[in-house]
Write a protein that holds these residues in place. Structure first.
Motif, mmCIF file in Angstrom:
data_model
loop_
_atom_site.group_PDB
_atom_site.id
_atom_site.type_symbol
_atom_site.label_atom_id
_atom_site.label_comp_id
_atom_site.label_asym_id
_atom_site.label_seq_id
_atom_site.Cartn_x
_atom_site.Cartn_y
_atom_site.Cartn_z
ATOM 1 N N TRP A 86 -23.686 10.201 -31.123
ATOM 2 C CA TRP A 86 -23.826 10.064 -32.561
ATOM 3 C C TRP A 86 -25.100 10.780 -32.976
ATOM 4 O O TRP A 86 -26.022 10.936 -32.179
ATOM 5 C CB TRP A 86 -23.920 8.598 -32.964
ATOM 6 C CG TRP A 86 -22.625 7.860 -32.889
ATOM 7 C CD1 TRP A 86 -21.973 7.460 -31.762
ATOM 8 C CD2 TRP A 86 -21.812 7.443 -33.982
ATOM 9 N NE1 TRP A 86 -20.815 6.805 -32.099
ATOM 10 C CE2 TRP A 86 -20.696 6.780 -33.453
ATOM 11 C CE3 TRP A 86 -21.934 7.546 -35.364
ATOM 12 C CZ2 TRP A 86 -19.702 6.233 -34.242
ATOM 13 C CZ3 TRP A 86 -20.946 6.994 -36.164
ATOM 14 C CH2 TRP A 86 -19.843 6.354 -35.605
ATOM 15 N N LEU A 93 -28.278 10.814 -35.751
ATOM 16 C CA LEU A 93 -29.039 10.008 -36.703
ATOM 17 C C LEU A 93 -29.989 10.921 -37.449
ATOM 18 O O LEU A 93 -30.660 11.757 -36.843
ATOM 19 C CB LEU A 93 -29.849 8.944 -35.953
ATOM 20 C CG LEU A 93 -30.820 8.119 -36.786
ATOM 21 C CD1 LEU A 93 -30.060 7.127 -37.677
ATOM 22 C CD2 LEU A 93 -31.807 7.380 -35.899
ATOM 23 N N LEU A 137 -30.871 4.178 -29.892
ATOM 24 C CA LEU A 137 -30.946 4.092 -31.356
ATOM 25 C C LEU A 137 -32.070 3.142 -31.772
ATOM 26 O O LEU A 137 -32.874 3.472 -32.646
ATOM 27 C CB LEU A 137 -29.616 3.629 -31.937
ATOM 28 C CG LEU A 137 -29.597 3.386 -33.444
ATOM 29 C CD1 LEU A 137 -29.950 4.650 -34.219
ATOM 30 C CD2 LEU A 137 -28.229 2.855 -33.869
ATOM 31 N N TRP A 173 -30.950 5.753 -43.689
ATOM 32 C CA TRP A 173 -30.533 6.630 -42.587
ATOM 33 C C TRP A 173 -29.058 6.996 -42.727
ATOM 34 O O TRP A 173 -28.276 6.246 -43.279
ATOM 35 C CB TRP A 173 -30.741 5.916 -41.256
ATOM 36 C CG TRP A 173 -32.166 5.583 -40.989
ATOM 37 C CD1 TRP A 173 -32.820 4.444 -41.360
ATOM 38 C CD2 TRP A 173 -33.116 6.398 -40.321
ATOM 39 N NE1 TRP A 173 -34.127 4.506 -40.951
ATOM 40 C CE2 TRP A 173 -34.340 5.689 -40.313
ATOM 41 C CE3 TRP A 173 -33.063 7.648 -39.723
ATOM 42 C CZ2 TRP A 173 -35.491 6.202 -39.730
ATOM 43 C CZ3 TRP A 173 -34.206 8.157 -39.142
ATOM 44 C CH2 TRP A 173 -35.400 7.444 -39.143
ATOM 45 N N VAL A 183 -25.844 8.135 -40.199
ATOM 46 C CA VAL A 183 -25.342 8.325 -38.838
ATOM 47 C C VAL A 183 -23.976 8.993 -38.928
ATOM 48 O O VAL A 183 -23.173 8.678 -39.803
ATOM 49 C CB VAL A 183 -25.238 7.014 -38.024
ATOM 50 C CG1 VAL A 183 -26.588 6.499 -37.647
ATOM 51 C CG2 VAL A 183 -24.438 5.979 -38.725
#
Length: 113
Positions: free
Chosen positions: A39, A41, A61, A76, A78
């Motif tokens: 993923w 971020l 994370l 944020w 993601v």
């Protein structure tokens, strides 16, 4: 095209102590990550790839969000990493389009030219 658009989520984290609650409420998909699934971020307020980080587990994370560089950032984004993105002439690209939706039934959508 839809397969090449990354799954995207926005969340706010005011204190790392609320990490688990935020994941449950805002991004439950992260709790179901497969091993090795990547993923991306990124802080919601930056551009030009500033502050972009890649993670593949919740521990990483949490470590990123606990870091000194992240202490004053609250919102944020993601995105699920797309390992084979759609390319044009061998290059990644993005489209910025301004649209205005007017009405409900019928809805008119105007695209800025």
């Amino acid at each position: 095209l839809a397969k090449r658009v990354p799954e995207t989520h926005v969340f706010e984290l005011y204190d790392i102590e609320y990490f688990d609650e935020v994941l449950i409420a805002d991004v439950p998909e992260l709790r179901e990550m497969s091993p090795g699934e990547a993923w991306i971020l990124k802080p919601n307020i930056t551009n030009q790839a500033l502050g972009v980080r890649v993670f593949d587990d919740l521990g990483t994370l949490r470590q990123i969000l606990s870091s000194e560089e992240a202490w004053n950032l609250r919102e944020w984004v993601v995105q699920r990493y797309v390992d084979r993105p759609l390319l044009v002439d061998g290059r990644k690209f993005h489209v910025r389009t301004y649209v205005l939706a007017v009405g409900a039934a019928p809805m008119r959508v105007l695209v800025y030219d």
